[in-house]
Scaffold this motif. Structure first.
Motif, short mmCIF file in Angstrom:
data_model
loop_
_atom_site.label_atom_id
_atom_site.label_comp_id
_atom_site.label_asym_id
_atom_site.label_seq_id
_atom_site.Cartn_x
_atom_site.Cartn_y
_atom_site.Cartn_z
N SER A 428 0.83 -1.21 0.00
CA SER A 428 0.00 0.00 0.00
C SER A 428 0.86 1.26 0.00
O SER A 428 0.48 2.28 -0.58
N ILE A 429 2.00 1.17 0.67
CA ILE A 429 2.97 2.27 0.66
C ILE A 429 4.36 1.67 0.55
O ILE A 429 4.56 0.48 0.79
N THR A 430 5.32 2.47 0.17
CA THR A 430 6.70 2.00 0.08
C THR A 430 7.31 1.88 1.48
O THR A 430 6.79 2.45 2.44
N ALA A 431 8.42 1.18 1.56
CA ALA A 431 9.12 1.06 2.84
C ALA A 431 9.56 2.44 3.32
O ALA A 431 9.45 2.77 4.51
N ASP A 432 10.03 3.27 2.40
CA ASP A 432 10.46 4.62 2.77
C ASP A 432 9.31 5.44 3.35
O ASP A 432 9.46 6.11 4.38
N ASP A 433 8.14 5.36 2.70
CA ASP A 433 6.98 6.12 3.18
C ASP A 433 6.46 5.56 4.51
O ASP A 433 6.03 6.32 5.39
N GLY A 434 6.51 4.25 4.64
CA GLY A 434 6.06 3.63 5.88
C GLY A 434 6.94 4.02 7.05
O GLY A 434 6.46 4.30 8.16
N ILE A 435 8.25 4.04 6.82
CA ILE A 435 9.19 4.44 7.86
C ILE A 435 9.00 5.92 8.21
O ILE A 435 9.03 6.30 9.40
N ALA A 436 8.77 6.75 7.20
CA ALA A 436 8.50 8.17 7.45
C ALA A 436 7.24 8.34 8.29
O ALA A 436 7.17 9.20 9.18
N GLN A 437 6.25 7.51 8.03
CA GLN A 437 5.00 7.54 8.79
C GLN A 437 5.25 7.17 10.25
O GLN A 437 4.73 7.81 11.18
N MET A 438 6.07 6.14 10.48
CA MET A 438 6.42 5.75 11.84
C MET A 438 7.15 6.89 12.55
O MET A 438 6.85 7.21 13.71
N ASN A 439 8.12 7.47 11.87
CA ASN A 439 8.90 8.55 12.47
C ASN A 439 8.00 9.71 12.90
O ASN A 439 8.13 10.25 14.01
N GLU A 440 7.07 10.06 12.03
CA GLU A 440 6.20 11.21 12.30
C GLU A 440 5.21 10.91 13.42
O GLU A 440 5.10 11.68 14.40
N LYS A 441 4.49 9.80 13.30
CA LYS A 441 3.42 9.52 14.26
C LYS A 441 3.96 9.14 15.63
O LYS A 441 3.44 9.60 16.66
N ILE A 442 5.00 8.32 15.67
CA ILE A 442 5.52 7.91 16.97
C ILE A 442 6.32 9.04 17.59
O ILE A 442 6.32 9.21 18.83
N GLY A 443 6.95 9.85 16.76
CA GLY A 443 7.61 11.04 17.28
C GLY A 443 6.63 11.95 18.00
O GLY A 443 6.94 12.51 19.06
N ALA A 444 5.43 12.07 17.42
CA ALA A 444 4.39 12.90 18.04
C ALA A 444 3.92 12.28 19.35
O ALA A 444 3.68 12.98 20.34
N ILE A 445 3.79 10.96 19.37
CA ILE A 445 3.36 10.27 20.59
C ILE A 445 4.36 10.50 21.73
O ILE A 445 4.01 10.72 22.89
N LEU A 446 5.64 10.46 21.36
CA LEU A 446 6.71 10.62 22.36
C LEU A 446 7.03 12.08 22.64
O LEU A 446 7.89 12.37 23.48
N GLY A 447 6.38 12.98 21.91
CA GLY A 447 6.62 14.40 22.12
C GLY A 447 7.93 14.90 21.56
O GLY A 447 8.50 15.86 22.06
N LYS A 448 8.41 14.22 20.50
CA LYS A 448 9.69 14.62 19.91
C LYS A 448 9.47 15.56 18.74
O LYS A 448 8.46 15.53 18.07
#
Length: 448
Positions: A428-448
């Protein structure tokens, strides 16, 4: 993340991130404990006086788990007035179903199995688990037997679960496939490059006679956690670029038919045990929890196409010590509203202690309490491959990394990781886009 060596006895001291937050539910749970203890004890006495007391135990996969019944039989023999009733909540959404049950008004579980750290944190945060500290103190339980493991799962300095299993990931292989192909068995020291090359050499794409060199179950951990074996990253750091090489490897294998298609596996719901049992998978990364199931199914004649099997240590990145792998604990807890808390504790203390450990080990299951006697029981279990030169040594790990370190946000992090993994593996998405999604969403969860 701290790194510590693990001996042949499998003393399970695991590297984790220290818990930095505080649960909002523990004070409520403590108050509930104080207010209901006498009432609970009276209820247990009344139940016992009327005959047999039934303890309800939440589990999953009853039909494929070999150690449930031996544990129950041993406990019931020592406690003839107690009957253990298992309730199977299914494995796919076990923690979600359990949380729903415990937060509802109709739950009457006495003992619950806690499957993973995110699930544990969810239950603690909801205030539905009983602190075990007073029981541990009164029973004089020596927590040192868990080799520091219990220190790593405390919340606000309270312990809400006691581990009874400590599994780690290995590589299962089908010797018949290797023999037929004239290829040497995998070793206990393989880099990912060597592993990928070996999997490709065993792949057969002839219609009707397909052989897959590798197999990855649909859990995110089957791919993502390759990336934490160097000890430089954890799955809760908030930055996930380190996952790229492993997604690239597995996606390429999938494209080339080296492993089965993720979307097909997800749609069909094929269990990893069923996949390996078909006899057309050369290698499969999976936890040591599969050892006991595999031995039992072969012994009973249910599995006929994978009888000649073995295990080796996990593949590793260049420069990483062989035997570095991933660990996951399975624990028992008492719900805050349990009808028979004192008896529930007796059962938990039995299962999680030395006696329970020996029963688990005799089925080939890795217990949380590990000593030389227990370690010998694991490798001497009926059906364990002792003479292949790899399997016994595969039990000797060097470094263990907890799959999901304890963190107040672990459940939210887990959700994002699962969603991204599913999207990447289905294309559904590329590995690069999926990793970028993780970085963004989990960064927000952790307050980074």
């Amino acid at each position: 993340m701290k790194k510590r060596a693990l001996s042949l006895a499998l003393a399970c001291t695991m590297a984790v991130t220290a818990l930095a937050g505080c649960s909002g539910g523990s004070k409520e749970t403590t108050a509930a404990t104080e207010g209901t203890k006498a009432e609970t004890k009276a209820a247990e006495t009344t139940a016992s006086a009327g005959g047999q007391t039934t303890l309800k135990w939440s589990v999953w996969d009853i039909s494929s788990t070999t150690y449930y019944q031996p544990l129950i039989d041993a406990f019931e023999k020592a406690h003839p007035d107690v009957k253990i009733e298992m309730v199977d909540l299914g494995s796919t959404d076990y923690q979600t179903v359990l949380a729903t049950e415990l937060t509802g008004s109709g739950s009457d579980f006495d003992v619950v199995t806690v499957k993973d750290v995110p699930g544990y944190m969810t239950l603690v945060n909801k205030g539905v688990l009983e602190p075990l500290d007073s029981y541990i103190e009164s029973s004089k339980v020596d927590l040192a037997q868990y080799k520091g493991l219990t220190d790593q799962i405390k919340v606000e300095n309270k312990l809400y679960e006691l581990p009874f299993r400590n599994d780690f990931w290995v590589l299962f292989y089908n010797k018949d496939i290797f023999d037929k192909a004239g290829v040497a068995y995998p070793t206990n020291d393989m880099t990912f490059e060597q592993y990928d090359k070996l999997a490709r050499s065993l792949t057969v794409d002839t219609p009707g006679q397909e052989v897959y060199g590798a197999h990855y179950h649909t859990w995110r951990s089957a791919v993502q956690l390759f990336g934490v074996l160097d000890g430089k990253n954890t799955i809760i750091d908030g930055k996930y670029d380190f996952l790229k090489p492993y997604y690239d490897m597995v996606l390429k294998e999938q494209e080339d038919g080296v492993c089965q298609d993720y979307a097909t596996l997800k749609t069909s719901g094929l269990h990893y045990s069923g996949a390996f049992a078909q006899g057309n998978i050369a290698m499969m990364n999976m936890g040591t929890w599969f050892i006991s199931t595999l031995m039992d199914k072969i012994r009973t004649g249910e599995y006929t196409d994978c009888k000649n099997w073995g295990i080796v240590k996990y593949p590793h990145a260049e420069g990483v010590e062989p035997g570095s792998t991933l660990a996951t604990i399975t624990s028992l807890a008492i719900p805050a509203n349990a009808p028979h808390k004192d008896l529930a504790w007796e059962f938990i203390n039995f299962v999680s202690g030395k006696d329970g450990a020996e029963i688990l080990a005799s089925t080939g299951t890795i217990p949380a309490v590990m000593n030389s006697t227990v370690a010998d029981l694991v490798s001497s279990a009926d059906g364990f491959p002792k003479a292949d030169g790899t399997s016994v040594e595969a039990l000797n790990t060097s470094k263990l990394y907890l799959e999901m370190p304890v963190n107040p946000k672990s459940s939210e992090i887990e959700t994002v990781l699962n969603e991204a993994h599913d999207a990447i593996m289905t294309g559904s998405i590329t590995a690069d886009d999926g990793i970028a999604q993780m970085n963004e969403k989990i960064g927000a969860i952790l307050g980074k």
